[in-house]
Design a protein around this motif. Structure first.
Motif, PDB file in Angstrom:
ATOM      1  N   PRO A  70       0.799  -1.231   0.000  1.00 18.16           N
ATOM      2  CA  PRO A  70       0.000   0.000   0.000  1.00 18.16           C
ATOM      3  C   PRO A  70       0.833   1.283   0.000  1.00 18.16           C
ATOM      4  O   PRO A  70       0.300   2.359  -0.247  1.00 18.16           O
ATOM      5  CB  PRO A  70      -0.811  -0.124   1.292  1.00 18.16           C
ATOM      6  CG  PRO A  70       0.072  -0.919   2.199  1.00 18.16           C
ATOM      7  CD  PRO A  70       0.760  -1.920   1.303  1.00 18.16           C
ATOM      8  N   GLY A  71       2.122   1.173   0.279  1.00 22.30           N
ATOM      9  CA  GLY A  71       2.956   2.367   0.349  1.00 22.30           C
ATOM     10  C   GLY A  71       4.392   2.074  -0.030  1.00 22.30           C
ATOM     11  O   GLY A  71       4.788   0.915  -0.183  1.00 22.30           O
ATOM     12  N   TRP A  78       9.526  -5.402   1.024  1.00 22.81           N
ATOM     13  CA  TRP A  78       9.310  -6.698   0.377  1.00 22.81           C
ATOM     14  C   TRP A  78      10.244  -6.876  -0.820  1.00 22.81           C
ATOM     15  O   TRP A  78      10.749  -7.970  -1.054  1.00 22.81           O
ATOM     16  CB  TRP A  78       7.860  -6.853  -0.062  1.00 22.81           C
ATOM     17  CG  TRP A  78       6.857  -6.764   1.041  1.00 22.81           C
ATOM     18  CD1 TRP A  78       5.823  -5.880   1.155  1.00 22.81           C
ATOM     19  CD2 TRP A  78       6.783  -7.590   2.223  1.00 22.81           C
ATOM     20  NE1 TRP A  78       5.115  -6.103   2.316  1.00 22.81           N
ATOM     21  CE2 TRP A  78       5.675  -7.138   2.989  1.00 22.81           C
ATOM     22  CE3 TRP A  78       7.538  -8.659   2.699  1.00 22.81           C
ATOM     23  CZ2 TRP A  78       5.305  -7.724   4.203  1.00 22.81           C
ATOM     24  CZ3 TRP A  78       7.171  -9.254   3.904  1.00 22.81           C
ATOM     25  CH2 TRP A  78       6.079  -8.788   4.641  1.00 22.81           C
ATOM     26  N   ALA A  79      10.485  -5.797  -1.572  1.00 22.93           N
ATOM     27  CA  ALA A  79      11.375  -5.884  -2.729  1.00 22.93           C
ATOM     28  C   ALA A  79      12.805  -6.181  -2.294  1.00 22.93           C
ATOM     29  O   ALA A  79      13.505  -6.977  -2.925  1.00 22.93           O
ATOM     30  CB  ALA A  79      11.318  -4.589  -3.532  1.00 22.93           C
ATOM     31  N   TYR A 132      -3.556  -8.220   0.417  1.00 21.95           N
ATOM     32  CA  TYR A 132      -2.219  -7.849   0.887  1.00 21.95           C
ATOM     33  C   TYR A 132      -1.991  -8.289   2.332  1.00 21.95           C
ATOM     34  O   TYR A 132      -0.962  -8.903   2.648  1.00 21.95           O
ATOM     35  CB  TYR A 132      -2.029  -6.335   0.763  1.00 21.95           C
ATOM     36  CG  TYR A 132      -0.778  -5.832   1.426  1.00 21.95           C
ATOM     37  CD1 TYR A 132       0.482  -6.098   0.876  1.00 21.95           C
ATOM     38  CD2 TYR A 132      -0.831  -5.120   2.626  1.00 21.95           C
ATOM     39  CE1 TYR A 132       1.650  -5.658   1.504  1.00 21.95           C
ATOM     40  CE2 TYR A 132       0.325  -4.676   3.248  1.00 21.95           C
ATOM     41  CZ  TYR A 132       1.569  -4.946   2.686  1.00 21.95           C
ATOM     42  OH  TYR A 132       2.708  -4.516   3.306  1.00 21.95           O
ATOM     43  N   ALA A 133      -2.929  -8.008   3.217  1.00 26.18           N
ATOM     44  CA  ALA A 133      -2.747  -8.349   4.634  1.00 26.18           C
ATOM     45  C   ALA A 133      -2.599  -9.850   4.852  1.00 26.18           C
ATOM     46  O   ALA A 133      -1.750 -10.300   5.628  1.00 26.18           O
ATOM     47  CB  ALA A 133      -3.909  -7.806   5.460  1.00 26.18           C
ATOM     48  N   VAL A 134      -3.422 -10.634   4.178  1.00 21.20           N
ATOM     49  CA  VAL A 134      -3.365 -12.091   4.332  1.00 21.20           C
ATOM     50  C   VAL A 134      -2.055 -12.638   3.760  1.00 21.20           C
ATOM     51  O   VAL A 134      -1.401 -13.492   4.366  1.00 21.20           O
ATOM     52  CB  VAL A 134      -4.579 -12.758   3.665  1.00 21.20           C
ATOM     53  CG1 VAL A 134      -4.472 -14.278   3.737  1.00 21.20           C
ATOM     54  CG2 VAL A 134      -5.873 -12.290   4.323  1.00 21.20           C
ATOM     55  N   GLU A 191       0.367  -3.378  10.892  1.00 21.97           N
ATOM     56  CA  GLU A 191      -0.246  -2.222  10.249  1.00 21.97           C
ATOM     57  C   GLU A 191      -1.209  -2.656   9.143  1.00 21.97           C
ATOM     58  O   GLU A 191      -2.276  -2.047   8.966  1.00 21.97           O
ATOM     59  CB  GLU A 191       0.838  -1.313   9.686  1.00 21.97           C
ATOM     60  CG  GLU A 191       1.676  -0.638  10.773  1.00 21.97           C
ATOM     61  CD  GLU A 191       2.914   0.055  10.229  1.00 21.97           C
ATOM     62  OE1 GLU A 191       3.151  -0.018   8.998  1.00 21.97           O
ATOM     63  OE2 GLU A 191       3.649   0.661  11.032  1.00 21.97           O
ATOM     64  N   ALA A 192      -0.841  -3.707   8.410  1.00 20.16           N
ATOM     65  CA  ALA A 192      -1.719  -4.207   7.350  1.00 20.16           C
ATOM     66  C   ALA A 192      -3.023  -4.734   7.926  1.00 20.16           C
ATOM     67  O   ALA A 192      -4.104  -4.505   7.369  1.00 20.16           O
ATOM     68  CB  ALA A 192      -1.004  -5.301   6.556  1.00 20.16           C
TER      69      ALA A 192
END
Length: 232
Positions: A70-71, A78-79, A132-134, A191-192
């Motif tokens: 998301p940001g 992650w990258a 995304y969160a899962v 946060e996710a």
């Protein structure tokens, strides 16, 4: 007490939901023998070769997860995991095989075990098809559980890593830098989940529990008799 504390109510629930699995992980012969330096080199080599195959799926999952971030901060995390952290792990594995004893047990063309394939496919499916969160919760045990296990193995070694046959592995996962990365991952998942709805949070907790169970299986499979391992 956890080395890395939950970052809030949601990751606290994940930690509580896996208490039974984590208790079993703490007592796994693979980890206790690894720490003591008494683990059969064939079993350790099998584990490393399976881990090398798992890292391919893990890297793809991190890349996909970065695309859902998301940001910018989350995307960067992650990258970097997909590129830098995985490259470091691969380099560590190759360094281990400079040990003649381990190299002698290395099997060229070794297939994936069923557990390795199941865990790999679980992460890829989560990263590709879930929210995304899962998906972030699904990859979290590879940070959090590994960091906890690394320090536990270091304690089992009693700090005597000079001449330890698996010292390179112990140092990699008990290192402060890996702990910091794992702590950051916990914060990001917290946060996710905070930004998600109730149903999504529940799925995230279940994904974390499933991945933690896969971590357990990943460390139990090397202890099987080689003749009983199912490779695909």
């Amino acid at each position: 007490m956890a080395l890395i504390e939950p970052a809030g109510a949601h990751t606290a629930r994940m930690w509580e939901a896996t208490a039974d699995i984590r208790a079993r992980i703490d007592a796994l012969p693979f980890l206790t023998e690894l720490g003591a330096g008494t683990l059969d080199p064939e079993k350790f080599t099998f584990y490393i070769q399976q881990d090398a195959q798992y890292l391919v799926a893990y890297q793809k999952s991190m890349t996909t997860l970065a695309g859902k971030a998301p940001g910018a901060d989350e995307l960067r995390f992650w990258a970097q995991s997909a590129v830098g952290a995985v490259a470091e792990e691969k380099a560590m594995q190759e360094e281990l095989f400079t040990n003649d004893t381990l190299a002698a047990h290395r099997v060229e063309g070794l297939g994936m075990s069923l557990h390795t394939a199941a865990y790999s496919n679980f992460l890829l499916a989560s990263a590709t098809y879930d929210t995304y969160a899962v998906a972030a919760a699904a990859v979290l045990p590879c940070y959090w559980i590994y960091a906890e296990a690394g320090v536990a193995v270091l304690e089992a070694s009693k700090g005597a890593l000079e001449g330890h046959p698996y010292g390179t592995w112990v140092e990699a996962y008990a290192d402060d830098s890996f702990t910091r990365i794992a702590r950051k991952a916990v914060q990001i998942v917290e946060e996710a989940c905070e930004a998600s709805g109730v149903a999504e949070r529940e799925r995230a907790i279940e994904a974390f529990r499933q991945a933690t169970r896969f971590e357990e299986l990943f460390w139990t499979q090397p202890m099987d008799d080689p003749a009983d391992r199912i490779l695909i």
